[in-house]
Design an enzyme around this catalytic site. Structure first.
Site, PDB file in Angstrom:
ATOM      1  N   ARG A   1      -7.050 -20.866  -1.781  1.00  0.00           N
ATOM      2  CA  ARG A   1      -6.624 -19.979  -1.447  1.00  0.00           C
ATOM      3  C   ARG A   1      -5.350 -21.373  -0.882  1.00  0.00           C
ATOM      4  NH1 ARG A   1      -4.646 -21.146   3.948  1.00  0.00           N
ATOM      5  NH2 ARG A   1      -4.548 -19.144   5.168  1.00  0.00           N
TER       6      ARG A   1
ATOM      7  N   LEU B   1      11.239   1.159   7.249  1.00  0.00           N
ATOM      8  CA  LEU B   1      10.436   1.717   5.945  1.00  0.00           C
ATOM      9  C   LEU B   1      10.857   3.151   5.094  1.00  0.00           C
ATOM     10  CD1 LEU B   1       8.594   0.765   4.016  1.00  0.00           C
ATOM     11  CD2 LEU B   1       7.205   2.859   4.627  1.00  0.00           C
TER      12      LEU B   1
ATOM     13  N   ARG C   1       8.095   4.035  -4.837  1.00  0.00           N
ATOM     14  CA  ARG C   1       8.647   3.563  -3.564  1.00  0.00           C
ATOM     15  C   ARG C   1       7.616   2.230  -3.796  1.00  0.00           C
ATOM     16  NH1 ARG C   1       7.396   5.323   2.168  1.00  0.00           N
ATOM     17  NH2 ARG C   1       5.396   5.265   1.696  1.00  0.00           N
TER      18      ARG C   1
ATOM     19  N   TYR D   1       1.320  -1.370  -0.107  1.00  0.00           N
ATOM     20  CA  TYR D   1      -0.259   0.410  -0.562  1.00  0.00           C
ATOM     21  C   TYR D   1       1.187   1.411  -0.188  1.00  0.00           C
ATOM     22  CZ  TYR D   1       1.323   0.624   5.006  1.00  0.00           C
ATOM     23  OH  TYR D   1       1.522   1.178   6.523  1.00  0.00           O
TER      24      TYR D   1
ATOM     25  N   GLU E   1      12.271   2.893  14.532  1.00  0.00           N
ATOM     26  CA  GLU E   1      11.085   4.030  13.903  1.00  0.00           C
ATOM     27  C   GLU E   1      10.096   3.443  14.784  1.00  0.00           C
ATOM     28  OE1 GLU E   1       9.911   2.810   9.643  1.00  0.00           O
ATOM     29  OE2 GLU E   1       9.705   0.479   9.768  1.00  0.00           O
TER      30      GLU E   1
ATOM     31  N   LYS F   1       6.650  -1.673   1.728  1.00  0.00           N
ATOM     32  CA  LYS F   1       5.024  -1.313   2.803  1.00  0.00           C
ATOM     33  C   LYS F   1       4.488  -2.000   2.304  1.00  0.00           C
ATOM     34  CE  LYS F   1       2.763   3.276   2.964  1.00  0.00           C
ATOM     35  NZ  LYS F   1       2.909   3.419   4.868  1.00  0.00           N
TER      36      LYS F   1
ATOM     37  N   HIS G   1      -0.949 -21.058  -0.117  1.00  0.00           N
ATOM     38  CA  HIS G   1       0.076 -20.311   0.866  1.00  0.00           C
ATOM     39  C   HIS G   1       0.705 -19.771  -1.439  1.00  0.00           C
ATOM     40  CE1 HIS G   1      -1.131 -21.184   4.450  1.00  0.00           C
ATOM     41  NE2 HIS G   1      -0.079 -20.659   4.775  1.00  0.00           N
TER      42      HIS G   1
HETATM   43  N1  PLP Z   1       7.399   3.968   9.199  1.00  0.00           N
HETATM   44  C1  PLP Z   1       6.152   2.653   8.682  1.00  0.00           C
HETATM   45  C2  PLP Z   1       6.002   1.763   9.742  1.00  0.00           C
HETATM   46  C3  PLP Z   1       5.499   3.850   8.376  1.00  0.00           C
HETATM   47  O1  PLP Z   1       3.851   3.080   8.487  1.00  0.00           O
HETATM   48  C4  PLP Z   1       4.831   4.476   7.808  1.00  0.00           C
HETATM   49  C5  PLP Z   1       3.922   5.270   7.097  1.00  0.00           C
HETATM   50  O2  PLP Z   1       3.014   4.870   7.637  1.00  0.00           O
HETATM   51  C6  PLP Z   1       6.239   5.948   7.967  1.00  0.00           C
HETATM   52  C7  PLP Z   1       8.132   5.576   8.844  1.00  0.00           C
HETATM   53  C8  PLP Z   1       6.687   7.031   7.141  1.00  0.00           C
HETATM   54  O3  PLP Z   1       6.623   6.824   5.503  1.00  0.00           O
HETATM   55  P1  PLP Z   1       5.878   7.973   4.588  1.00  0.00           P
HETATM   56  O4  PLP Z   1       7.350   9.137   5.239  1.00  0.00           O
HETATM   57  O5  PLP Z   1       6.521   7.450   3.217  1.00  0.00           O
HETATM   58  O6  PLP Z   1       4.728   8.322   5.170  1.00  0.00           O
END
Ligand code: PLP
Length: 285
Positions: free
Chosen positions: A100, A207, A52, A33, A182, A149, A102
């Site tokens: 379904r 991320l 991304r 997403y 993070e 993501k 895996h």
């Molecule tokens: N880290 C995580 C785990 C996130 O879910 C997000 C955004 O949802 C971010 C960092 C920040 O990313 P961005 O600045 O691209 O929204």
């Protein structure tokens, strides 16, 4: 006004919008997403989000379901139909629908696409930023591929819930070596007493946030020193300032970590300035 979602080629009223129960996103969280900020009805830093997105899809070997230009049209259309001035647009792509199992489907299936958009309350967001938020720290328990993501967010969900139950807004994951990685839905930053801005390198278990990337350009332009390195909760407790970044919040000052006040206990000057300057450096489309 009813909300409109784009679902696999159609714009549907939200209450009528649905996906197949054998969608692999639903069964396996087999999908990715993106969330982009909307300002004045325009999408912020779309090209970076698209890049991304392509990377996330590539890493999971999910085909891009439509050309980027078509996807951009759909995203703008969903923003327009929902009359979003300030808010977010959400895009989700899953591997698609298959019986379904895996392993990947053996016959090609079309990836499933959902786009939604909604207004956020700018004034409320500004008020939150003026007060600053609280953060708790929790042990890192996510899979190592947090650079993708993916919609697989259960540890993030549990961490955020733990934060909420502790009266905080965000949870920062702390890795086995004792360093902050993070937030559950944001990147983590501190400002040292010398005025240097510190955040973990994007290649080390986080991320690669789009807001993070743009903010690094803002720092360079403002001649504020950046240190890309890990930091511990203890260093953060003693920092002059702290903040988180995410597309839906841009720069959100942190004034409390694990119950300890950061700096003066009020949003600091650097975080506040970065929040103000950010959109001068963002690209709108
Ligand atoms: N880290 C995580 C785990 C996130 O879910 C997000 C955004 O949802 C971010 C960092 C920040 O990313 P961005 O600045 O691209 O929204």
């Amino acid at each position: 006004m009813s909300r409109i979602a784009y679902v696999n080629g159609q714009y549907r009223e939200m209450r009528d919008a649905s996906v197949n129960i054998e969608d692999r996103g639903y069964q396996f969280s087999d999908g990715v997403y993106e969330v982009c900020e909307i300002r004045d009805g325009r999408i912020v830093d779309l090209a970076r989000h698209q890049a991304r997105l392509q990377r996330s899809l590539r890493e999971l070997r999910i085909d891009m379901p439509m050309p980027l230009a078509a996807l951009e049209i759909v995203m703008h259309e969903v923003v327009r139909r929902n009359r979003v001035g300030y808010g977010i647009v959400y895009l989700q792509i899953t591997r698609g629908v298959a019986r379904r199992d895996h392993a990947f489907p053996t016959t090609p299936v079309r990836p499933a696409v959902v786009v939604t958009a909604r207004n956020l309350n700018l004034q409320k967001n500004q008020e939150t930023a003026a007060r600053g938020i609280g953060v708790i720290t929790v042990p890192e328990n996510r899979w190592p591929r947090v650079d993708i993501k993916s919609v697989s967010l259960l540890p993030n969900v549990l961490a955020k819930q733990q934060a909420r139950e502790a009266g905080a807004y965000e949870a920062w994951f702390v890795d086995r070596d004792g360093f902050v990685t993070e937030g559950s839905s944001s990147n983590a930053w501190i400002v040292t007493r010398e005025g240097r801005v510190v955040t973990r390198s994007a290649s080390e278990g986080i991320l690669a946030g789009i807001t993070r990337a743009v903010l690094i350009e803002v720092l360079a332009a403002l001649q504020i020193t950046l240190e890309e390195r890990p930091f511990t909760p203890e260093e953060a407790y003693g920092a002059a300032e702290a903040f988180v970044t995410a597309s839906s919040q841009i720069v959100m000052p942190v004034v409390r970590i694990d119950g300890r006040l950061i700096g003066s206990g009020m949003p600091g000057p650097i975080a506040s300035r970065l929040r103000e300057e950010f959109h001068r450096f963002a690209v709108f489309s």
